[in-house]
Design an enzyme around this catalytic site. Structure first.
Site, PDB file in Angstrom:
ATOM      1  CE  LYS A 118      -3.864   1.703   2.875  1.00 13.81           C
ATOM      2  NZ  LYS A 118      -4.606   1.438   4.125  1.00 13.81           N
ATOM      3  CB  SER A 178      -7.884   3.415   3.294  1.00 13.18           C
ATOM      4  OG  SER A 178      -7.093   2.831   4.288  1.00 13.18           O
ATOM      5  CB  SER A 203      -7.990   0.644   6.241  1.00 11.54           C
ATOM      6  OG  SER A 203      -8.746   1.838   6.367  1.00 11.54           O
TER       7      SER A 203
END
Lengths: 94, 483
Positions: B73, B148, B172
């Site tokens: 990420k 997210s 997330s």
């Protein structure tokens, strides 16, 4: 909590955010809605609540020994902003 | 391929890491234009790492994550690579060092393919808050992959990498994993070092894996978990081998369910699957018990005081001095700060900074921040009390399957309520994992849904053990989206 325009302007100033008048309007209504939802925690009875002094980790120390930063990493970290004579440039403060 | 499958191929010499890496790079090339899961692909670095892994394999080294490709990420520092947190304010920022989790993976010989898309600074539940455009859900590209860590979830679901790293502060990792039919593990707070993870909510932030199955998740946790001298909140002890717990089964395990988690707010198709799921757990030898977590009803409210508060503090460092977006046309320091931040941050980021600034401000800090921290303690105590009676808690991961792109973007509060089952465990620092629980049909497309398994603080192996047992009762992890 119902925010007034001046409340939002004040918060934006504290947070160092330049906002357009559209943004100020939008945030005023959104923050009012969000805090209205949050306000349910105001009704919780905390009369028997005692803040605890314990925590899982406590005073995690290491030896106070100087370790040199890798030159290459140091340069990579510092060279991404405005610099002059090895110092980081900042805008006029006063 | 799963990590386990790739491991066999690599260890037996049937495939090289370079071949495997090139295959994934090709797949990213052909599919990611549609999905937009990746913000950066580092072909050169990946091939170099693969070649280095192949040397080690040829020398006789085997096992672990040696030679296994992965994605990270884009809120984690990866030395020499652009790291943006999906924000304009870091558009050209090059990470000067590796996050500890990344460093550990490098040492283990894993191959970093690139960085994945996320909601800007990890603020969101759909990846629509990315300054670089949203990611599509491979199961239905008109829908969000969740957030997210949406880029990481979409990537693994679409087979762009055997695993990806995400971060979880309030759901997330778990929520996007649930929307994409993956295992998403949020480890116990402190289990994995936060060093090099761009700070969001320092008291709940944690890095974790998104994988196709629980055995793969254990393999990743084995590498990334551990005390780190650069993170004073990292736990001093860990299980030596998380994989060793996978075959233990759940006979005699007491599992708690909270009735309010399964009420009318839950999608009826998901609610219908509950009884069958509980029967499966009973057949595995577990005992199901009704439990109450009264203060968890305030989880989202508490989370959205504490999180924005910590965000407002953590994002104060983005001021245009030294790194990031910097508008040199301004006069004076104050105007400089306001211009950089006002124009560099997206709407949700600014919203949270404002909320947090307010919650910590003079006259309001007691009523908001201090009170929220007190209620957080009560939420934690609820879990501690309940874990004296049960070993595990099950809830749905999300109240519904993946929603449509654009559906919730204009309603911030609706987006915050996505975290309804997820914020409690995050606030209490508990290990929690989303596991594939089946599919339902929406507009002719099969959409996955998931259960959340929660264990006591520090007991990450218990969620892995339960997930592995659950996987044996169904075939959901072997279903893949059609691309």
């Amino acid at each position: 909590m119902k925010f007034k325009d001046k409340d939002i302007v004040h918060i934006a100033e504290l947070a160092r955010l330049d906002l357009s008048s559209q943004e100020l309007k939008a945030y005023r209504s959104q923050l009012s809605d969000i805090t209205s939802y949050i306000d349910q925690i105001a009704k919780i009875d905390l009369s028997n609540y005692q803040e605890k002094a314990e925590s899982k980790l406590h005073n995690v120390w290491r030896e106070d020994k100087v370790e040199d930063w890798l030159q290459e990493e140091k340069l990579a970290a510092l060279e991404q902003g405005e610099r002059k004579q090895g110092l980081i440039k900042v805008k006029r403060v006063l | 391929m799963t990590i386990q499958e790739a491991r066999v191929e690599l260890d037996k010499g049937r495939m090289s890491s370079e071949e495997l890496t090139r295959a994934y790079l090709d797949r990213i090339q052909s599919l990611d234009a549609t999905l937009h899961a990746c913000l950066l692909v580092d072909e050169k670095g990946a091939i170099e790492a693969a070649k280095a892994a192949d040397k080690r394999l040829q020398a006789g080294e085997t096992g672990g994550l040696l030679g296994i490709p992965y994605l990270a990420k884009d809120n984690m520092m990866t030395k020499g690579l652009r790291t943006t947190a999906a924000s304009k304010i870091l558009e050209n920022y090059i990470a000067p060092y590796d996050a500890t989790a990344i460093k550990r993976l490098r040492r283990a010989g894993a191959v970093l393919l690139g960085k994945t898309n996320l909601d800007e600074f990890a603020h969101g539940a759909s990846t629509e808050n990315s300054a670089y455009g949203p990611t599509k859900n491979p199961w239905d590209t008109s829908r969000v992959p969740g957030g997210s860590s949406g880029g990481s979830a979409a990537a693994v679901a679409a087979g762009l990498a055997p695993f990806a790293l995400g971060s979880d502060t309030g759901g997330s990792i778990r929520q996007p994993a649930g929307f994409c039919n993956l295992i998403g593990l949020k480890p116990s707070y402190g289990r994995v070092s936060r060093f090099g993870l761009l700070s969001m909510t320092s008291s709940t932030d944690i890095i974790g894996p998104l994988t196709k199955n629980s055995a793969d998740a254990a393999m990743v946790l084995n590498v990334i978990a551990g005390q780190d001298r650069f993170d004073a909140s990292s736990l001093p002890e860990r299980e030596e081998d998380y994989s060793a717990h996978l075959d233990k089964g759940i006979k005699g395990m007491k599992i708690g369910v909270v009735s309010s988690h399964w009420d009318k707010h839950l999608d009826p198709d998901i609610r219908e699957a509950k009884e069958q799921a509980l029967s499966s757990f009973r057949r595995l030898g577990a005992e199901i018990m009704e439990i109450e977590l009264p203060y968890s009803a305030y989880g989202v409210a508490v989370y959205y005081v504490i999180t924005p508060s910590e965000i407002s503090s953590n994002l104060a460092r983005f001021d245009g001095v030294g790194w990031g977006l910097s508008n040199q046309e301004t006069e004076g320091l104050l105007e400089f700060y306001k211009a950089n931040r006002g124009h560099g941050f997206g709407a949700e980021v600014k919203r949270r900074i404002m909320l947090g600034t307010f919650a910590l401000s003079s006259g309001y800090a007691d009523a908001y921040y201090k009170r929220a921290q007190a209620v957080r303690d009560l939420i934690k105590e609820d879990y501690e009390r309940v874990f004296k009676e049960v070993d595990l808690i099950i809830s749905p991961t999300s109240p519904h399957p993946a929603f449509k792109l654009g559906e919730k973007i204009d309603d911030p509060l609706a987006m915050y309520l996505e975290d309804i089952y997820l914020s409690g465990p995050a606030l209490a620092g508990l290990p929690a994992m989303s596991v594939p629980a089946g599919f339902l049909e929406r507009e002719g497309k099969e959409l996955p849904f998931a259960w959340q398994l929660i264990a006591p603080y520090g007991k990450d192996e218990v969620v892995l053990q339960a997930a592995a047992a659950w996987e044996k009762t169904n075939d959901y992890i072997n279903t893949h989206p059609q691309l």
